[in-house]
Write a protein that holds these residues in place. Structure first.
Motif, PDB file in Angstrom:
ATOM      1  N   ILE A 173       1.477  -0.958  10.397  1.00  0.00           N
ATOM      2  CA  ILE A 173       1.941  -0.164   9.255  1.00  0.00           C
ATOM      3  C   ILE A 173       0.951   0.982   9.057  1.00  0.00           C
ATOM      4  O   ILE A 173      -0.252   0.782   9.154  1.00  0.00           O
ATOM      5  CB  ILE A 173       1.930  -1.019   7.970  1.00  0.00           C
ATOM      6  N   VAL A 214      -3.240  -8.431   5.627  1.00  0.00           N
ATOM      7  CA  VAL A 214      -3.725  -8.508   7.014  1.00  0.00           C
ATOM      8  C   VAL A 214      -5.217  -8.249   7.150  1.00  0.00           C
ATOM      9  O   VAL A 214      -5.830  -8.715   8.099  1.00  0.00           O
ATOM     10  CB  VAL A 214      -3.023  -7.484   7.930  1.00  0.00           C
ATOM     11  N   ILE A 271      -4.379   0.248  -3.055  1.00  0.00           N
ATOM     12  CA  ILE A 271      -4.778  -1.106  -3.452  1.00  0.00           C
ATOM     13  C   ILE A 271      -6.215  -1.016  -3.956  1.00  0.00           C
ATOM     14  O   ILE A 271      -7.121  -0.660  -3.197  1.00  0.00           O
ATOM     15  CB  ILE A 271      -4.670  -2.092  -2.269  1.00  0.00           C
ATOM     16  N   ASN A 287      -2.611  -0.088  10.211  1.00  0.00           N
ATOM     17  CA  ASN A 287      -3.102  -1.437   9.930  1.00  0.00           C
ATOM     18  C   ASN A 287      -1.943  -2.377  10.192  1.00  0.00           C
ATOM     19  O   ASN A 287      -0.923  -2.297   9.517  1.00  0.00           O
ATOM     20  CB  ASN A 287      -3.554  -1.532   8.467  1.00  0.00           C
ATOM     21  N   ALA A 288      -2.083  -3.251  11.165  1.00  0.00           N
ATOM     22  CA  ALA A 288      -1.029  -4.208  11.513  1.00  0.00           C
ATOM     23  C   ALA A 288       0.312  -3.504  11.699  1.00  0.00           C
ATOM     24  O   ALA A 288       1.338  -3.960  11.207  1.00  0.00           O
ATOM     25  CB  ALA A 288      -0.906  -5.280  10.451  1.00  0.00           C
ATOM     26  N   ARG A 321      -9.036  -2.836  -2.289  1.00  0.00           N
ATOM     27  CA  ARG A 321      -9.315  -2.279  -0.964  1.00  0.00           C
ATOM     28  C   ARG A 321     -10.212  -1.044  -1.109  1.00  0.00           C
ATOM     29  O   ARG A 321     -11.154  -0.854  -0.355  1.00  0.00           O
ATOM     30  CB  ARG A 321      -8.009  -1.931  -0.247  1.00  0.00           C
ATOM     31  N   ILE A 328       6.430  -7.398   6.940  1.00  0.00           N
ATOM     32  CA  ILE A 328       6.053  -5.996   6.701  1.00  0.00           C
ATOM     33  C   ILE A 328       5.304  -5.884   5.366  1.00  0.00           C
ATOM     34  O   ILE A 328       4.291  -5.198   5.263  1.00  0.00           O
ATOM     35  CB  ILE A 328       7.312  -5.099   6.716  1.00  0.00           C
ATOM     36  N   GLY A 341      -1.780  -5.193   2.463  1.00  0.00           N
ATOM     37  CA  GLY A 341      -3.176  -5.305   2.878  1.00  0.00           C
ATOM     38  C   GLY A 341      -3.642  -6.741   3.084  1.00  0.00           C
ATOM     39  O   GLY A 341      -4.827  -6.993   3.283  1.00  0.00           O
ATOM     40  N   ALA A 385       1.789  -6.807   5.694  1.00  0.00           N
ATOM     41  CA  ALA A 385       0.947  -5.732   6.221  1.00  0.00           C
ATOM     42  C   ALA A 385       0.731  -4.650   5.165  1.00  0.00           C
ATOM     43  O   ALA A 385      -0.392  -4.204   4.939  1.00  0.00           O
ATOM     44  CB  ALA A 385       1.580  -5.146   7.475  1.00  0.00           C
ATOM     45  N   GLU A 386       1.813  -4.256   4.495  1.00  0.00           N
ATOM     46  CA  GLU A 386       1.710  -3.177   3.495  1.00  0.00           C
ATOM     47  C   GLU A 386       0.768  -3.518   2.361  1.00  0.00           C
ATOM     48  O   GLU A 386       0.059  -2.655   1.845  1.00  0.00           O
ATOM     49  CB  GLU A 386       3.095  -2.899   2.876  1.00  0.00           C
TER      50      GLU A 386
END
Lengths: 208, 516
Positions: free
Chosen positions: A74, B388, A112, A71-72, A115, B380, B386, B383-384
């Motif tokens: 990462i 994004v 998360i 994701n992006a 998520r 970073i 979430g 992105a980590e």
């Protein structure tokens, strides 16, 4: 054991019942069921089922299913911890071997919480409608010492697809340890949609 | 309430004001001049208006706009030359007298618009053009009163110009204060005094309105009426606006004063749940307009519809049987004009096209925050954590709608709209209890965070730091920007992302956000 899982355990019964019915029909046509054939059926059932139950108990592996997705840029690591497998695997009898697994997508964890909740929703696993993920072997072939390739049917979100999974087996005494790794395209199963940042490929590691 | 009835209840000053545009302009240009540019779309068709907007969170009360026939029977707006409004202490010698000697000058001739540039230029003119000279928000005597500026902490340019309103000269000696140009709410006076058109505005509009109502000695009844026209949503659960009206004059004025710069109680929204003034720079790429995503934005026609509806034909909408200014359907369609700001005339399709082209052309100022080691580590973390997934580069939004707490997404919406089926848990008030509410909040773009604020849909947080401060989740928190008028403290709930980071990581994350 959750109810959904029973499907798999009961499956052999299902096919046997069909066979029984056919026999009954046969007997019906031929007159009546005599004592000897009844005994035969019972013995058959006994010999067919009991060893199967003994060798193919389902169990909950210690290790969760792991997956990785970019994701992006990462790598996000995720787990599915609630799952069960049923193994009947003999390297010398690949045609009679089988591996089945069933996982509960509700147990997904990505670090998360919100998520995870989103992954439960209809854009991803849609757990309200599709309460399980299943994996069922179709055939195996050997690929060198302790290495195999299995053709499996993977079902996610009601979509069934055949996939090839290379895996290894390490055996100590009666203890068998399997490890397989494979990649799926999440879009094949309707998991989310095309995204600029989230890769389509998900790498999955299964160990039990 | 019948139109006659509410008209009769209005205070005389407002009633008198309503005649002003007639005196000022005569009736607006009646015969539509047909436009040569055949590309200009006809936007207000019954067909297109049917499902352009999302339904209300309470779908029985979804807006029913006026018909195509009604719309195109409204006269088109005529665009006069306007002049800047100065703080009285900064007004050049003799300016006021000079203004009164000017003749009216019509500055927009649609027949001369040919190229894209022509349209953009015309659009800028329209952006600064007030659609109201009735005193819809403030009027001449307020802006010529020094107290007005101190009471509202009005931002000014270095020349002492108050850029949110303009003088309209509609004939020799006819100098009117113009309200409701786009610039009123969509212009920002930056820290260095420069003007940034289209940015999250910092016009303290509701404070200004409270000042106007108060210094004019408006009656309680008048204040209740106008507040009801603007915000009432009697169909909303608990009828919060009804309660506010019942609480009386002082409470209502307090509610206006509570709305901070950078938010504005636009009609159909609320001063109890005020919407953040959005940044129009970059709006071209957004798929939904308004914080609740009420208006779909699939093409330029949708943008034109949005502008037309919000300037201010939504006063004529019916929500079930309810009309905000007390019209009945018979009265609406009787053929008699309705003298309420913004509802007796309309922009021509060409004007709307020009406006849309102009706001599409807005580009961000140069960002002084250059990427650094700190901001790179923030990238970073972004992105980590979430971020994004929702704030997806390059637009820093995935252009989706998130349902608010308590809103059940109807199945059909998944096919029709872009739904990200999870609530971020922010205050549901705006989207569940207003005329514009849809049950959703859209995922906002994070571009240009460095030149704007306050943040979140209700402008409750002044700083980015506050967004990641877990203290805001507790009931004893004092919101750093919008705080409802009737409480001392209030938790700013929801959007609990990045809150568990350590201080260093938060710094890095914010440093990154400021580079966008």
């Amino acid at each position: 054991m959750d109810i959904g899982y029973l499907d798999i355990v009961v499956a052999p019964w299902g096919s046997l019942r069909k066979c029984c019915v056919r026999r009954e029909n046969f007997n019906y046509l031929s007159g009546k069921i005599d004592f000897r054939s009844r005994l035969l059926i019972l013995t058959l059932i006994f010999f067919l089922i009991v060893p199967f139950l003994l060798s193919a108990q389902s169990f909950k592996p210690e290790n969760p299913i792991q997956f990785k997705i970019k994701n992006a840029g990462i790598t996000v690591d995720g787990l599915i911890s609630d799952w069960e497998v049923m193994v009947d695997f003999d390297p010398k009898k690949l045609t009679q071997s089988s591996i089945r697994g069933k996982a509960n997508p509700e147990s997904i964890q990505t670090g998360i919480k919100l998520r995870d909740k989103h992954l439960h929703g209809r854009e991803y696993f849609h757990i309200e409608k599709f309460s399980f993920i299943s994996l069922e072997s179709k055939s195996f072939r050997s690929k060198g010492k302790n290495a195999f390739i299995g053709i499996f049917e993977l079902q996610i979100r009601g979509v069934k697809r055949e996939i090839e999974i290379p895996f290894t087996l390490s055996q100590t005494g009666k203890q068998q340890m399997f490890k397989g790794e494979f990649t799926i395209d999440r879009l094949d199963y309707g998991l989310g949609e095309k995204s600029l940042v989230l890769s389509d490929e998900v790498r999955v590691v299964v160990e039990f | 309430m019948k139109i006659k009835e509410w008209l009769s209840r209005l205070p005389l000053w407002l009633y008198g004001c309503m005649l002003l545009p007639l005196l000022a302009f005569g009736l607006s240009k009646q015969d539509a001049s047909y436009f040569s540019f055949s590309d200009i779309p006809r936007i207000w068709t019954d067909e297109a208006m049917k499902d352009w907007e999302l339904p209300n969170s309470n779908p029985e009360y979804s807006a029913q706009p006026v018909s195509e026939e009604f719309y195109y029977n409204l006269p088109e707006r005529v665009i006069y030359k306007t002049y800047p409004v100065y703080h009285p202490d900064h007004e050049p010698e003799g300016y006021w007298e000079w203004l009164h000697e000017q003749e009216a000058e019509i500055v927009l001739d649609e027949s001369k618009l040919l190229t894209e540039e022509d349209y953009i230029k015309a659009g800028e003119l329209l952006f600064d053009y007030p659609i109201d000279t009735l005193g819809a928000v403030i009027s001449t005597k307020h802006v010529r009163n020094i107290d007005f500026y101190t009471a509202t902490e009005m931002p000014l340019t270095p020349e002492g110009i108050m850029p949110f309103a303009q003088w309209v000269v509609a004939g020799k000696g006819k100098v009117y204060l113009g309200n409701l140009s786009c610039a009123m709410c969509h212009t920002r006076v930056m820290d260095d005094g420069s003007l940034l058109k289209g940015a999250q505005g910092n016009w303290p509009g509701d404070k200004a309105f409270a000042f106007a109502l108060e210094t004019d000695g408006a009656s309680e009844r008048a204040i209740q009426n106008i507040t009801s026209f603007l915000f009432a949503s009697p169909f909303a659960e608990g009828d919060p606006h009804g309660k506010l009206l019942a609480a009386g004059k002082e409470a209502i004025l307090e509610a206006y004063r509570a709305v901070p710069e950078g938010a504005f109680g636009r009609q159909g929204t609320s001063i109890l749940f005020p919407p953040q003034a959005p940044n129009l720079i970059g709006v071209k790429d957004r798929k939904y307009l308004d914080h609740g995503g009420l208006g779909q934005h699939r093409n330029i026609e949708d943008m034109m519809r949005y502008i037309s509806m919000n300037q201010a034909l939504d006063f004529l909408n019916f929500y079930g049987d309810y009309n905000p200014i007390g019209l009945t359907k018979e009265r609406l369609n009787s053929g008699e004009p309705i003298f309420f700001p913004g509802t007796y005339d309309r922009h021509s399709d060409a004007q709307l096209y020009a406006l849309a082209k102009y706001i599409y052309s807005l580009s961000p100022p140069k960002n002084p925050n250059k990427p650094s080691e700190l901001s790179e580590s923030g990238k970073i973390i972004f992105a980590e954590q979430g971020c994004v997934t929702c704030h997806t580069p390059p637009l820093f939004t995935n252009n989706k709608l998130t349902p608010t707490d308590g809103f059940e997404v109807p199945d059909a919406h998944y096919d029709k709209y872009d739904i990200f089926g999870i609530s971020v848990g922010t205050d549901p008030g705006y989207t569940m209890k207003t005329r514009r509410g849809t049950g959703y909040y859209k995922v906002p773009s994070l571009l240009g965070l460095w030149y704007r604020g306050p943040f979140l849909h209700d402008a409750s947080l002044a700083n980015l730091e506050d967004l990641f401060d877990s203290a805001r989740l507790k009931d004893d928190y004092v919101p750093t920007a919008f705080k409802p008028h009737d409480v001392k403290t209030k938790a700013v709930k929801g959007h609990e992302f990045g809150m568990e980071l350590n201080e260093m990581d938060k710094k890095a994350l914010i440093a990154y956000l400021l580079t966008l």
